[in-house]
Design a protein around this motif. Structure first.
Motif, PDB file in Angstrom:
ATOM      1  N   ASP B 108      14.305  -4.403   9.383  1.00 25.51           N
ATOM      2  CA  ASP B 108      13.792  -5.000  10.621  1.00 25.51           C
ATOM      3  C   ASP B 108      12.253  -5.064  10.698  1.00 25.51           C
ATOM      4  O   ASP B 108      11.701  -5.508  11.703  1.00 25.51           O
ATOM      5  N   VAL B 109      11.552  -4.674   9.637  1.00 27.48           N
ATOM      6  CA  VAL B 109      10.075  -4.666   9.681  1.00 27.48           C
ATOM      7  C   VAL B 109       9.523  -6.077   9.886  1.00 27.48           C
ATOM      8  O   VAL B 109       9.930  -7.023   9.226  1.00 27.48           O
ATOM      9  N   GLU B 110       8.588  -6.201  10.839  1.00 31.16           N
ATOM     10  CA  GLU B 110       7.949  -7.501  11.111  1.00 31.16           C
ATOM     11  C   GLU B 110       6.523  -7.549  10.575  1.00 31.16           C
ATOM     12  O   GLU B 110       6.005  -8.611  10.247  1.00 31.16           O
ATOM     13  N   GLN B 111       5.865  -6.396  10.541  1.00 33.71           N
ATOM     14  CA  GLN B 111       4.462  -6.369  10.119  1.00 33.71           C
ATOM     15  C   GLN B 111       4.231  -5.116   9.280  1.00 33.71           C
ATOM     16  O   GLN B 111       4.581  -4.004   9.707  1.00 33.71           O
ATOM     17  N   ILE B 112       3.651  -5.325   8.096  1.00 27.94           N
ATOM     18  CA  ILE B 112       3.294  -4.171   7.254  1.00 27.94           C
ATOM     19  C   ILE B 112       1.785  -3.982   7.348  1.00 27.94           C
ATOM     20  O   ILE B 112       1.024  -4.953   7.289  1.00 27.94           O
ATOM     21  N   ILE B 113       1.369  -2.744   7.505  1.00 30.84           N
ATOM     22  CA  ILE B 113      -0.067  -2.429   7.532  1.00 30.84           C
ATOM     23  C   ILE B 113      -0.361  -1.484   6.379  1.00 30.84           C
ATOM     24  O   ILE B 113       0.321  -0.464   6.198  1.00 30.84           O
ATOM     25  N   PHE B 127       1.929  -0.942  -7.170  1.00 31.40           N
ATOM     26  CA  PHE B 127       2.234  -0.756  -5.755  1.00 31.40           C
ATOM     27  C   PHE B 127       2.516  -2.116  -5.093  1.00 31.40           C
ATOM     28  O   PHE B 127       3.507  -2.275  -4.373  1.00 31.40           O
ATOM     29  N   LEU B 128       1.647  -3.102  -5.363  1.00 31.49           N
ATOM     30  CA  LEU B 128       1.834  -4.433  -4.764  1.00 31.49           C
ATOM     31  C   LEU B 128       3.136  -5.071  -5.243  1.00 31.49           C
ATOM     32  O   LEU B 128       3.856  -5.703  -4.463  1.00 31.49           O
ATOM     33  N   LEU B 129       3.451  -4.874  -6.533  1.00 33.11           N
ATOM     34  CA  LEU B 129       4.698  -5.426  -7.081  1.00 33.11           C
ATOM     35  C   LEU B 129       5.918  -4.841  -6.372  1.00 33.11           C
ATOM     36  O   LEU B 129       6.851  -5.546  -6.004  1.00 33.11           O
ATOM     37  N   ALA B 130       5.880  -3.502  -6.183  1.00 34.65           N
ATOM     38  CA  ALA B 130       7.002  -2.827  -5.526  1.00 34.65           C
ATOM     39  C   ALA B 130       7.144  -3.296  -4.082  1.00 34.65           C
ATOM     40  O   ALA B 130       8.259  -3.541  -3.590  1.00 34.65           O
ATOM     41  N   LEU B 131       6.006  -3.434  -3.406  1.00 35.38           N
ATOM     42  CA  LEU B 131       6.013  -3.878  -2.016  1.00 35.38           C
ATOM     43  C   LEU B 131       6.587  -5.295  -1.911  1.00 35.38           C
ATOM     44  O   LEU B 131       7.387  -5.604  -1.008  1.00 35.38           O
ATOM     45  N   LYS B 132       6.168  -6.147  -2.860  1.00 33.29           N
ATOM     46  CA  LYS B 132       6.633  -7.544  -2.876  1.00 33.29           C
ATOM     47  C   LYS B 132       8.154  -7.596  -3.086  1.00 33.29           C
ATOM     48  O   LYS B 132       8.857  -8.397  -2.477  1.00 33.29           O
ATOM     49  N   LYS B 133       8.643  -6.716  -3.966  1.00 32.77           N
ATOM     50  CA  LYS B 133      10.073  -6.699  -4.282  1.00 32.77           C
ATOM     51  C   LYS B 133      10.894  -6.250  -3.061  1.00 32.77           C
ATOM     52  O   LYS B 133      11.928  -6.836  -2.741  1.00 32.77           O
ATOM     53  N   LEU B 134      10.370  -5.228  -2.360  1.00 26.17           N
ATOM     54  CA  LEU B 134      11.103  -4.683  -1.217  1.00 26.17           C
ATOM     55  C   LEU B 134      11.004  -5.555   0.028  1.00 26.17           C
ATOM     56  O   LEU B 134      11.959  -5.666   0.796  1.00 26.17           O
ATOM     57  N   ALA B 136       9.811  -8.966   0.381  1.00 27.59           N
ATOM     58  CA  ALA B 136       9.477 -10.369   0.090  1.00 27.59           C
ATOM     59  C   ALA B 136       9.494 -11.204   1.370  1.00 27.59           C
ATOM     60  O   ALA B 136      10.418 -11.102   2.177  1.00 27.59           O
ATOM     61  N   GLY B 137       8.466 -12.017   1.565  1.00 26.37           N
ATOM     62  CA  GLY B 137       8.386 -12.913   2.726  1.00 26.37           C
ATOM     63  C   GLY B 137       7.729 -12.287   3.944  1.00 26.37           C
ATOM     64  O   GLY B 137       7.370 -12.991   4.879  1.00 26.37           O
ATOM     65  N   LYS B 138       7.563 -10.950   3.956  1.00 21.55           N
ATOM     66  CA  LYS B 138       6.924 -10.283   5.112  1.00 21.55           C
ATOM     67  C   LYS B 138       5.397 -10.333   4.953  1.00 21.55           C
ATOM     68  O   LYS B 138       4.874 -10.440   3.845  1.00 21.55           O
ATOM     69  N   ILE B 200     -10.710  -7.263   5.356  1.00 21.06           N
ATOM     70  CA  ILE B 200      -9.333  -7.349   5.848  1.00 21.06           C
ATOM     71  C   ILE B 200      -8.706  -8.599   5.232  1.00 21.06           C
ATOM     72  O   ILE B 200      -9.312  -9.671   5.288  1.00 21.06           O
ATOM     73  N   MET B 201      -7.536  -8.454   4.629  1.00 22.92           N
ATOM     74  CA  MET B 201      -6.841  -9.636   4.110  1.00 22.92           C
ATOM     75  C   MET B 201      -5.379  -9.588   4.543  1.00 22.92           C
ATOM     76  O   MET B 201      -4.725  -8.559   4.381  1.00 22.92           O
ATOM     77  N   LYS B 202      -4.907 -10.712   5.075  1.00 24.70           N
ATOM     78  CA  LYS B 202      -3.477 -10.828   5.395  1.00 24.70           C
ATOM     79  C   LYS B 202      -2.810 -11.564   4.240  1.00 24.70           C
ATOM     80  O   LYS B 202      -3.305 -12.611   3.795  1.00 24.70           O
ATOM     81  N   VAL B 203      -1.691 -11.004   3.775  1.00 25.47           N
ATOM     82  CA  VAL B 203      -1.017 -11.549   2.599  1.00 25.47           C
ATOM     83  C   VAL B 203       0.477 -11.653   2.900  1.00 25.47           C
ATOM     84  O   VAL B 203       1.077 -10.705   3.419  1.00 25.47           O
ATOM     85  N   THR B 204       1.061 -12.798   2.579  1.00 29.00           N
ATOM     86  CA  THR B 204       2.518 -12.909   2.695  1.00 29.00           C
ATOM     87  C   THR B 204       3.131 -12.543   1.347  1.00 29.00           C
ATOM     88  O   THR B 204       2.772 -13.126   0.321  1.00 29.00           O
ATOM     89  N   LEU B 205       4.030 -11.562   1.385  1.00 26.66           N
ATOM     90  CA  LEU B 205       4.571 -11.039   0.122  1.00 26.66           C
ATOM     91  C   LEU B 205       5.603 -11.990  -0.491  1.00 26.66           C
ATOM     92  O   LEU B 205       6.272 -12.721   0.214  1.00 26.66           O
TER      93      LEU B 205
END
Lengths: 316, 205
Positions: B108-113, B127-134, B136-138, B200-205
């Motif tokens: 249910d996560v909407e925003q990752i900080i 770390f970024l790869l793992a985050l992207k895998k878990l 994706a799209g957030k 500050i950078m916003k990134v869509t995974l």
């Protein structure tokens, strides 16, 4: 003629002026070469092989060229007191003076000083009117009525402080006036002006604080009035005339220019207000007036004709 | 020597001028490799206020959650999940540097900080790869200290001793690109461009 120009490969007003002279020499049928003083062998660009008829020195000269029996003319781009003040330029000029046949300067006030060092000729300070011109269609204007542009290269005392202070007086009469500061080098200069703007709440009239804009012609066409704080010279601010824009700077005291001012806040403000009052209702007329002023007094074609006459004195 | 002994570097005055204007007195090849344009970006005055505003009313996953700002984020969020390598109240403990794949998945996560985390990691890419895998799209909001803020006092560097690197706009973008990511929004925080305290950078995974 075969003309070899010697100029440092640096982004400066000197570089722009030199290359405009080179291009105009080409247009007038001369063959040109541009050399970097630290490399007396490989030209940066060249239209001819072999020995030139004349060397034109703009910043330094390669030692390869010192004793080649070719006439040498030095262009005095800098301002004499500043040349002493920076601890380098005047010494370099005096070192090179014996190798030169003559100097060329572009402002009559400087002539006695340079002439005391070497025989000096005055030529018109010109701009490339083919390049600096009124754009049609016009690009979107910067905000402000008037939109005032500062775009000199900033360094040391060359900065827009007095122009900012003048704006405090200008906005009392012209509350819509905005000052756009370009060419800010960043670093401490940026921080200083950002602090001044915030502290003095100058953001009410400072429209921009930006770094270098590559396309100077479009930038000039987006403004109404171009200002400078330079004194006692005026450098490249006169490019504004080519684009049909008013130029106001304390160093510009040429001919009978109606918008002259002194190196003083009130005087700069007065000139800005007078200029806008004269032209605010007829910008087309303003464009034609200032363009014609540039054509009459600052045509690079005249600079080159007069300079070539000087070269010829020493090459025949 | 008055004879030009070798071929000129530029064929026209216009070409020479363009080269000087774009790279000054620098070698053009060097400039092409080393000079990277940084776009004009706004500067956020207060990183904490920015992150709290971002979290307001959302389901938030806060990675690196034992700092003071995380307490405010927790209060602002609708639902809050915290992850850190250090244990704490309501914190899921994960060694995100060496086993980022062990991070929890909350559907249910909407925003990752991910604020002030990357500069602590020896393996930020993994770390970024793992985050992207878990996730994706957030959207993840990353903040890091800015390399332009580097300073010295006497013979001391001013930097937390547990940081392992500095990021600039260019190097952080390069890291993201290397792992198939791209910032959709970039800002400075606390200070003027280039010299600001952080990015500050916003990134869509």
């Amino acid at each position: 003629m075969k003309i070899s120009h010697h100029m440092k490969r640096e982004n400066s007003g000197l570089m722009h002026t030199t290359l405009e002279i080179v291009e105009e020499e080409q247009r007038q049928g001369h063959q040109v070469r541009v050399m970097e003083p630290s490399n007396g062998v490989t030209p940066m660009m060249s239209e001819f092989e072999g020995t030139p008829d004349v060397h034109c020195i703009h910043s330094q000269l390669s030692p390869h060229t010192y004793h080649d029996n070719v006439s040498k003319i030095m262009f005095m781009h800098g301002e004499p007191l500043g040349s002493v003040g920076n601890g380098i330029s005047m010494r370099a000029i005096v070192d090179l003076a014996p190798t030169c046949e003559a100097f060329i300067c572009m402002r009559k006030e400087e002539w006695p000083i340079w002439n005391a060092i070497r025989k000096t000729f005055i030529v018109t300070k010109g701009i490339d009117l083919e390049r600096f011109k009124i754009q049609d269609p016009a690009p979107p204007r910067m905000n402000g009525a008037p939109a005032i542009l500062y775009y000199e290269n900033w360094r040391g005392q060359r900065n827009p402080l007095l122009v900012c202070l003048a704006m405090l007086e200008v906005i009392k009469v012209l509350p819509e006036a905005r000052l756009h500061l370009y060419n800010c080098p960043g670093g401490k200069m940026y921080e200083t002006f950002q602090k001044l703007i915030n502290h003095g709440r100058w953001y009410t009239f400072i429209g921009s604080l930006k770094s270098q804009e590559k396309d100077a012609v479009t930038l000039l066409n987006r403004a109404d009035i171009v200002v400078s704080g330079l004194y006692p010279l005026y450098a490249r601010g006169i490019e504004a005339f080519g684009c049909g824009r008013a130029f106001i700077g304390p160093g510009y005291k040429e001919y009978d220019y109606p918008y002259q001012c002194d190196l003083e806040v009130h005087s700069i403000a007065k000139a800005i207000i007078k200029c806008w009052m004269d032209f605010k209702d007829d910008r087309k007329h303003a464009e034609m007036y200032f363009r014609k002023w540039g054509e009459k007094h600052h045509n690079i074609a005249d600079t080159v004709k007069e300079s070539v006459d000087v070269y010829r004195r020493y090459t025949t | 020597m008055s004879t030009a002994a070798t071929q000129p570097k530029f064929s026209s005055v216009a070409e020479l001028r363009d080269s000087i204007v774009s790279s000054g007195n620098l070698d053009a090849a060097w400039a092409a490799k080393m000079l990277h344009k940084v776009p004009e970006m706004q500067s956020v005055k207060d990183r904490a206020a920015f992150l709290v505003e971002l979290a307001k009313g959302k389901v938030v996953l806060d990675i690196g959650c034992t700092g003071a700002i995380s307490k405010q984020i927790k209060l602002a969020a609708k639902t809050y999940y915290g992850v850190d390598k250090v244990a704490g109240d309501g914190v899921e403990v994960v060694d995100i540097d060496h086993r980022p794949d062990k991070m929890p998945l909350h559907e249910d996560v909407e925003q990752i900080i991910c604020s002030e985390v990357l500069e602590h990691l020896a393996n930020p890419g993994y770390f970024l790869l793992a985050l992207k895998k878990l996730y994706a799209g957030k959207e993840v909001c990353i903040t890091v200290p800015n390399a332009g803020a580097y300073g010295v006092r006497g013979d001391c560097e001013i930097v937390p001793g547990d940081h392992v690197c500095w990021y600039s706009y260019t190097t952080l973008c390069a890291l993201l690109t290397r792992y198939g990511l791209k910032a959709s929004e970039c800002q400075w925080y606390n200070g003027p461009p280039h010299k600001a305290e952080g990015l500050i950078m916003k990134v869509t995974l």
